[in-house]
Design a protein around this motif. Sequence first.
Motif, PDB file in Angstrom:
ATOM      1  N   ALA A   1       0.827  -1.200   0.000  1.00 44.05           N
ATOM      2  CA  ALA A   1       0.000   0.000   0.000  1.00 44.05           C
ATOM      3  C   ALA A   1       0.861   1.250   0.000  1.00 44.05           C
ATOM      4  O   ALA A   1       0.558   2.238  -0.684  1.00 44.05           O
ATOM      5  CB  ALA A   1      -0.937  -0.005   1.219  1.00 44.05           C
TER       6      ALA A   1
ATOM      7  N   ALA B   1      -5.558   2.649  -1.841  1.00 45.13           N
ATOM      8  CA  ALA B   1      -4.266   2.344  -1.220  1.00 45.13           C
ATOM      9  C   ALA B   1      -4.164   2.939   0.177  1.00 45.13           C
ATOM     10  O   ALA B   1      -3.685   2.285   1.111  1.00 45.13           O
ATOM     11  CB  ALA B   1      -3.131   2.873  -2.097  1.00 45.13           C
TER      12      ALA B   1
ATOM     13  N   ALA C   1      -6.520   1.005   2.528  1.00 43.29           N
ATOM     14  CA  ALA C   1      -5.977  -0.335   2.751  1.00 43.29           C
ATOM     15  C   ALA C   1      -4.803  -0.282   3.723  1.00 43.29           C
ATOM     16  O   ALA C   1      -4.658  -1.161   4.583  1.00 43.29           O
ATOM     17  CB  ALA C   1      -5.538  -0.953   1.426  1.00 43.29           C
TER      18      ALA C   1
ATOM     19  N   SER D   1      -9.647  -6.641  -1.437  1.00 41.13           N
ATOM     20  CA  SER D   1      -9.026  -7.352  -2.556  1.00 41.13           C
ATOM     21  C   SER D   1      -9.726  -7.017  -3.859  1.00 41.13           C
ATOM     22  O   SER D   1      -9.084  -6.792  -4.897  1.00 41.13           O
ATOM     23  CB  SER D   1      -9.072  -8.856  -2.315  1.00 41.13           C
ATOM     24  OG  SER D   1      -8.394  -9.202  -1.130  1.00 41.13           O
TER      25      SER D   1
ATOM     26  N   TRP E   1      -8.832  -3.445  -4.741  1.00 42.18           N
ATOM     27  CA  TRP E   1      -7.468  -3.414  -5.244  1.00 42.18           C
ATOM     28  C   TRP E   1      -7.442  -3.832  -6.716  1.00 42.18           C
ATOM     29  O   TRP E   1      -6.765  -3.216  -7.544  1.00 42.18           O
ATOM     30  CB  TRP E   1      -6.575  -4.345  -4.444  1.00 42.18           C
ATOM     31  CG  TRP E   1      -5.874  -3.740  -3.279  1.00 42.18           C
ATOM     32  CD1 TRP E   1      -5.971  -4.110  -1.974  1.00 42.18           C
ATOM     33  CD2 TRP E   1      -4.928  -2.657  -3.291  1.00 42.18           C
ATOM     34  NE1 TRP E   1      -5.162  -3.321  -1.187  1.00 42.18           N
ATOM     35  CE2 TRP E   1      -4.519  -2.420  -1.974  1.00 42.18           C
ATOM     36  CE3 TRP E   1      -4.409  -1.865  -4.316  1.00 42.18           C
ATOM     37  CZ2 TRP E   1      -3.600  -1.440  -1.632  1.00 42.18           C
ATOM     38  CZ3 TRP E   1      -3.497  -0.874  -3.986  1.00 42.18           C
ATOM     39  CH2 TRP E   1      -3.103  -0.669  -2.650  1.00 42.18           C
TER      40      TRP E   1
ATOM     41  N   SER F   1      -6.476  -1.271  -9.541  1.00 40.65           N
ATOM     42  CA  SER F   1      -5.248  -1.556 -10.289  1.00 40.65           C
ATOM     43  C   SER F   1      -5.521  -1.654 -11.782  1.00 40.65           C
ATOM     44  O   SER F   1      -4.741  -1.153 -12.600  1.00 40.65           O
ATOM     45  CB  SER F   1      -4.617  -2.855  -9.789  1.00 40.65           C
ATOM     46  OG  SER F   1      -4.294  -2.769  -8.421  1.00 40.65           O
TER      47      SER F   1
ATOM     48  N   THR G   1       0.673  -3.562  -6.852  1.00 39.06           N
ATOM     49  CA  THR G   1      -0.710  -3.822  -6.462  1.00 39.06           C
ATOM     50  C   THR G   1      -1.239  -5.106  -7.079  1.00 39.06           C
ATOM     51  O   THR G   1      -2.007  -5.830  -6.438  1.00 39.06           O
ATOM     52  CB  THR G   1      -1.613  -2.647  -6.870  1.00 39.06           C
ATOM     53  OG1 THR G   1      -1.367  -2.319  -8.242  1.00 39.06           O
ATOM     54  CG2 THR G   1      -1.328  -1.432  -6.019  1.00 39.06           C
TER      55      THR G   1
ATOM     56  N   CYS H   1      -2.647  -8.407  -5.010  1.00 44.23           N
ATOM     57  CA  CYS H   1      -3.918  -9.092  -5.255  1.00 44.23           C
ATOM     58  C   CYS H   1      -3.761 -10.610  -5.183  1.00 44.23           C
ATOM     59  O   CYS H   1      -4.706 -11.320  -4.860  1.00 44.23           O
ATOM     60  CB  CYS H   1      -4.478  -8.685  -6.627  1.00 44.23           C
ATOM     61  SG  CYS H   1      -5.084  -6.988  -6.700  1.00 44.23           S
TER      62      CYS H   1
END
Length: 239
Positions: free
Chosen positions: A52, A127, A130, A166, A169, A173, A224, A228
Amino acid sequence: MESPYVTQEWSQTPGLKRFSRTGLQKCWDYRHEPLCPASKRQFTGEDAQLFAIFAFATCGGYSGGLRLSVDCVNKTESNLSIDIAFAYPFRLHQVTFEVPTCEGKERQKLALIGDSSSSAEFFVTVAVFAFLYSLAATVVYIFFQNKYRENNRGPLIDFIVTVVFSFLWLVGSSAWAKGLSDVKVATDPKEVLLLMSACKQPSNKCMAVHSPVMSSLNTSVVSTFHLCFTVHIFVCQSK
Protein backbone atom coordinates in the motif's frame (compact mmCIF):
# COMPACT_ATOMS: atom_id res chain seq x y z
CA MET A 1 -25.11 -50.04 12.40
CA GLU A 2 -22.24 -47.90 13.69
CA SER A 3 -18.80 -48.01 12.13
CA PRO A 4 -16.42 -50.26 14.11
CA TYR A 5 -13.63 -47.68 13.60
CA VAL A 6 -15.33 -45.00 15.68
CA THR A 7 -14.59 -45.46 19.37
CA GLN A 8 -16.82 -44.41 22.25
CA GLU A 9 -14.26 -41.83 23.39
CA TRP A 10 -14.29 -40.16 19.95
CA SER A 11 -18.07 -39.96 19.89
CA GLN A 12 -18.07 -38.20 23.27
CA THR A 13 -15.56 -35.53 22.24
CA PRO A 14 -17.05 -32.06 22.96
CA GLY A 15 -18.10 -30.13 19.89
CA LEU A 16 -18.76 -33.27 17.79
CA LYS A 17 -22.10 -34.73 16.72
CA ARG A 18 -22.62 -38.14 15.21
CA PHE A 19 -24.64 -39.33 12.27
CA SER A 20 -27.27 -41.77 13.43
CA ARG A 21 -26.23 -44.43 10.90
CA THR A 22 -22.50 -44.13 10.35
CA GLY A 23 -21.37 -42.76 13.71
CA LEU A 24 -19.14 -40.26 11.87
CA GLN A 25 -18.73 -36.63 12.89
CA LYS A 26 -21.49 -34.33 11.68
CA CYS A 27 -20.02 -30.96 12.45
CA TRP A 28 -17.25 -29.26 14.31
CA ASP A 29 -17.70 -26.34 16.65
CA TYR A 30 -15.47 -23.56 15.31
CA ARG A 31 -16.54 -20.95 17.84
CA HIS A 32 -13.15 -21.01 19.52
CA GLU A 33 -11.06 -21.39 16.36
CA PRO A 34 -10.23 -18.30 14.24
CA LEU A 35 -10.67 -18.49 10.49
CA CYS A 36 -7.01 -17.79 10.14
CA PRO A 37 -4.03 -18.08 12.51
CA ALA A 38 -3.10 -14.70 13.95
CA SER A 39 0.55 -15.16 13.08
CA LYS A 40 -0.26 -15.55 9.39
CA ARG A 41 -2.68 -12.64 9.51
CA GLN A 42 0.04 -10.50 11.04
CA PHE A 43 2.45 -11.40 8.25
CA THR A 44 -0.01 -10.66 5.44
CA GLY A 45 -1.08 -7.46 7.21
CA GLU A 46 2.49 -6.19 7.14
CA ASP A 47 2.74 -7.31 3.53
CA ALA A 48 -0.37 -5.29 2.69
CA GLN A 49 1.08 -2.23 4.42
CA LEU A 50 4.27 -2.49 2.39
CA PHE A 51 2.52 -2.70 -0.95
CA ALA A 52 0.00 0.00 0.00
CA ILE A 53 2.88 2.36 0.79
CA PHE A 54 4.46 1.58 -2.58
CA ALA A 55 1.14 2.19 -4.30
CA PHE A 56 0.18 5.62 -3.00
CA ALA A 57 3.77 6.87 -2.62
CA THR A 58 4.85 6.05 -6.17
CA CYS A 59 1.62 7.23 -7.76
CA GLY A 60 0.40 10.03 -5.47
CA GLY A 61 3.83 11.63 -5.21
CA TYR A 62 4.74 11.43 -8.88
CA SER A 63 5.86 14.41 -10.93
CA GLY A 64 7.54 14.23 -14.30
CA GLY A 65 8.15 16.08 -17.49
CA LEU A 66 9.53 16.10 -20.98
CA ARG A 67 11.63 18.50 -23.01
CA LEU A 68 11.28 19.27 -26.72
CA SER A 69 13.12 21.46 -29.19
CA VAL A 70 11.92 23.31 -32.27
CA ASP A 71 14.68 24.47 -34.60
CA CYS A 72 13.25 26.92 -37.12
CA VAL A 73 14.85 27.97 -40.38
CA ASN A 74 15.14 31.41 -38.85
CA LYS A 75 17.27 30.60 -35.80
CA THR A 76 15.99 33.61 -33.87
CA GLU A 77 12.54 32.04 -33.80
CA SER A 78 13.76 28.69 -32.51
CA ASN A 79 13.19 27.28 -29.03
CA LEU A 80 15.53 24.43 -28.18
CA SER A 81 14.27 23.91 -24.64
CA ILE A 82 10.48 23.53 -24.32
CA ASP A 83 9.76 22.06 -20.89
CA ILE A 84 6.40 20.40 -20.19
CA ALA A 85 5.77 19.31 -16.60
CA PHE A 86 2.90 17.18 -15.32
CA ALA A 87 2.08 15.42 -12.05
CA TYR A 88 -0.54 13.51 -10.09
CA PRO A 89 -3.56 13.44 -10.50
CA PHE A 90 -2.73 13.60 -14.24
CA ARG A 91 -5.27 16.13 -15.49
CA LEU A 92 -3.23 16.44 -18.65
CA HIS A 93 -5.75 18.60 -20.49
CA GLN A 94 -4.92 21.34 -17.97
CA VAL A 95 -1.19 21.21 -18.74
CA THR A 96 -0.51 24.04 -21.19
CA PHE A 97 2.68 25.19 -22.89
CA GLU A 98 3.75 27.56 -25.65
CA VAL A 99 5.79 26.68 -28.72
CA PRO A 100 7.13 28.75 -31.63
CA THR A 101 5.31 28.70 -34.94
CA CYS A 102 8.44 29.61 -36.91
CA GLU A 103 6.39 32.38 -38.51
CA GLY A 104 7.73 35.51 -36.90
CA LYS A 105 7.27 36.10 -33.19
CA GLU A 106 3.89 34.43 -33.06
CA ARG A 107 3.63 31.57 -30.57
CA GLN A 108 1.20 28.67 -30.39
CA LYS A 109 -0.44 27.71 -27.10
CA LEU A 110 -1.12 23.99 -26.73
CA ALA A 111 -2.26 21.52 -24.08
CA LEU A 112 -1.68 17.83 -23.52
CA ILE A 113 -4.50 15.43 -24.31
CA GLY A 114 -6.37 13.30 -21.79
CA ASP A 115 -7.51 13.15 -18.17
CA SER A 116 -6.60 10.14 -16.00
CA SER A 117 -7.41 11.80 -12.68
CA SER A 118 -10.41 9.59 -11.84
CA SER A 119 -8.53 6.29 -12.08
CA ALA A 120 -5.42 7.70 -10.37
CA GLU A 121 -7.35 9.22 -7.46
CA PHE A 122 -9.44 6.07 -6.97
CA PHE A 123 -6.28 3.97 -6.96
CA VAL A 124 -4.56 6.16 -4.37
CA THR A 125 -7.70 6.35 -2.19
CA VAL A 126 -7.97 2.55 -2.03
CA ALA A 127 -4.27 2.34 -1.22
CA VAL A 128 -4.57 4.82 1.66
CA PHE A 129 -7.57 3.08 3.23
CA ALA A 130 -5.98 -0.34 2.75
CA PHE A 131 -2.85 0.90 4.52
CA LEU A 132 -4.85 2.30 7.46
CA TYR A 133 -6.90 -0.89 7.81
CA SER A 134 -3.88 -3.21 7.61
CA LEU A 135 -2.10 -1.04 10.19
CA ALA A 136 -5.05 -1.26 12.58
CA ALA A 137 -5.41 -5.00 11.95
CA THR A 138 -1.73 -5.58 12.70
CA VAL A 139 -2.10 -3.77 16.03
CA VAL A 140 -5.05 -6.03 16.89
CA TYR A 141 -3.13 -9.19 15.93
CA ILE A 142 -0.16 -8.20 18.11
CA PHE A 143 -1.74 -6.68 21.23
CA PHE A 144 -5.20 -8.28 21.28
CA GLN A 145 -4.42 -11.75 19.97
CA ASN A 146 -6.21 -13.58 22.79
CA LYS A 147 -9.46 -11.69 22.27
CA TYR A 148 -9.07 -12.16 18.54
CA ARG A 149 -8.89 -15.94 19.02
CA GLU A 150 -11.72 -16.14 21.53
CA ASN A 151 -14.29 -14.35 19.40
CA ASN A 152 -15.12 -15.74 15.97
CA ARG A 153 -16.71 -12.47 14.83
CA GLY A 154 -13.34 -10.76 14.61
CA PRO A 155 -11.83 -13.19 12.07
CA LEU A 156 -15.11 -13.27 10.13
CA ILE A 157 -15.27 -9.47 9.86
CA ASP A 158 -11.59 -9.38 9.01
CA PHE A 159 -12.13 -11.96 6.29
CA ILE A 160 -15.04 -10.02 4.76
CA VAL A 161 -13.15 -6.71 4.81
CA THR A 162 -10.14 -8.41 3.24
CA VAL A 163 -12.28 -9.76 0.40
CA VAL A 164 -13.77 -6.30 -0.18
CA PHE A 165 -10.34 -4.65 -0.23
CA SER A 166 -9.03 -7.35 -2.56
CA PHE A 167 -11.83 -6.60 -4.99
CA LEU A 168 -11.20 -2.84 -4.74
CA TRP A 169 -7.47 -3.41 -5.24
CA LEU A 170 -8.16 -5.41 -8.39
CA VAL A 171 -10.60 -2.84 -9.79
CA GLY A 172 -8.37 0.09 -8.88
CA SER A 173 -5.25 -1.56 -10.29
CA SER A 174 -6.98 -2.40 -13.56
CA ALA A 175 -8.36 1.13 -13.93
CA TRP A 176 -5.03 2.72 -13.10
CA ALA A 177 -3.19 0.38 -15.50
CA LYS A 178 -5.44 1.68 -18.29
CA GLY A 179 -5.01 5.26 -17.05
CA LEU A 180 -1.23 4.88 -16.96
CA SER A 181 -1.27 3.59 -20.52
CA ASP A 182 -3.18 6.72 -21.59
CA VAL A 183 -0.72 8.95 -19.71
CA LYS A 184 2.22 7.32 -21.50
CA VAL A 185 0.62 7.90 -24.89
CA ALA A 186 -0.35 11.50 -24.14
CA THR A 187 3.13 12.40 -22.87
CA ASP A 188 5.05 10.58 -25.58
CA PRO A 189 7.30 13.26 -27.17
CA LYS A 190 6.46 11.98 -30.65
CA GLU A 191 2.74 12.45 -29.99
CA VAL A 192 3.28 15.92 -28.54
CA LEU A 193 5.36 17.01 -31.53
CA LEU A 194 2.46 16.13 -33.81
CA LEU A 195 0.40 18.85 -32.09
CA MET A 196 2.81 21.61 -33.18
CA SER A 197 2.14 23.41 -36.44
CA ALA A 198 5.81 24.26 -36.86
CA CYS A 199 6.73 20.56 -36.85
CA LYS A 200 4.47 19.93 -39.84
CA GLN A 201 6.81 21.97 -42.02
CA PRO A 202 9.74 19.89 -43.36
CA SER A 203 12.09 22.84 -43.21
CA ASN A 204 11.85 22.98 -39.40
CA LYS A 205 13.55 20.42 -37.20
CA CYS A 206 11.61 19.15 -34.17
CA MET A 207 12.99 16.58 -31.78
CA ALA A 208 12.65 15.19 -28.25
CA VAL A 209 15.40 16.21 -25.85
CA HIS A 210 14.16 14.40 -22.76
CA SER A 211 11.37 11.84 -22.28
CA PRO A 212 9.41 11.36 -19.03
CA VAL A 213 10.62 8.65 -16.65
CA MET A 214 7.73 6.50 -15.44
CA SER A 215 9.46 3.60 -13.73
CA SER A 216 7.88 4.51 -10.38
CA LEU A 217 4.39 4.48 -11.94
CA ASN A 218 5.09 1.05 -13.39
CA THR A 219 6.10 -0.06 -9.90
CA SER A 220 2.78 1.11 -8.47
CA VAL A 221 0.84 -1.08 -10.90
CA VAL A 222 3.07 -4.14 -10.53
CA SER A 223 3.08 -3.96 -6.73
CA THR A 224 -0.71 -3.82 -6.46
CA PHE A 225 -1.26 -6.68 -8.88
CA HIS A 226 1.24 -8.68 -6.84
CA LEU A 227 -0.69 -7.82 -3.70
CA CYS A 228 -3.92 -9.09 -5.25
CA PHE A 229 -2.32 -12.55 -5.44
CA THR A 230 -0.91 -12.50 -1.92
CA VAL A 231 -3.96 -11.33 0.04
CA HIS A 232 -5.28 -13.22 3.02
CA ILE A 233 -7.80 -15.43 1.25
CA PHE A 234 -5.03 -17.08 -0.83
CA VAL A 235 -2.31 -17.53 1.79
CA CYS A 236 -4.36 -17.97 4.95
CA GLN A 237 -4.98 -21.56 5.99
CA SER A 238 -6.42 -22.87 9.20
CA LYS A 239 -4.24 -24.92 11.48
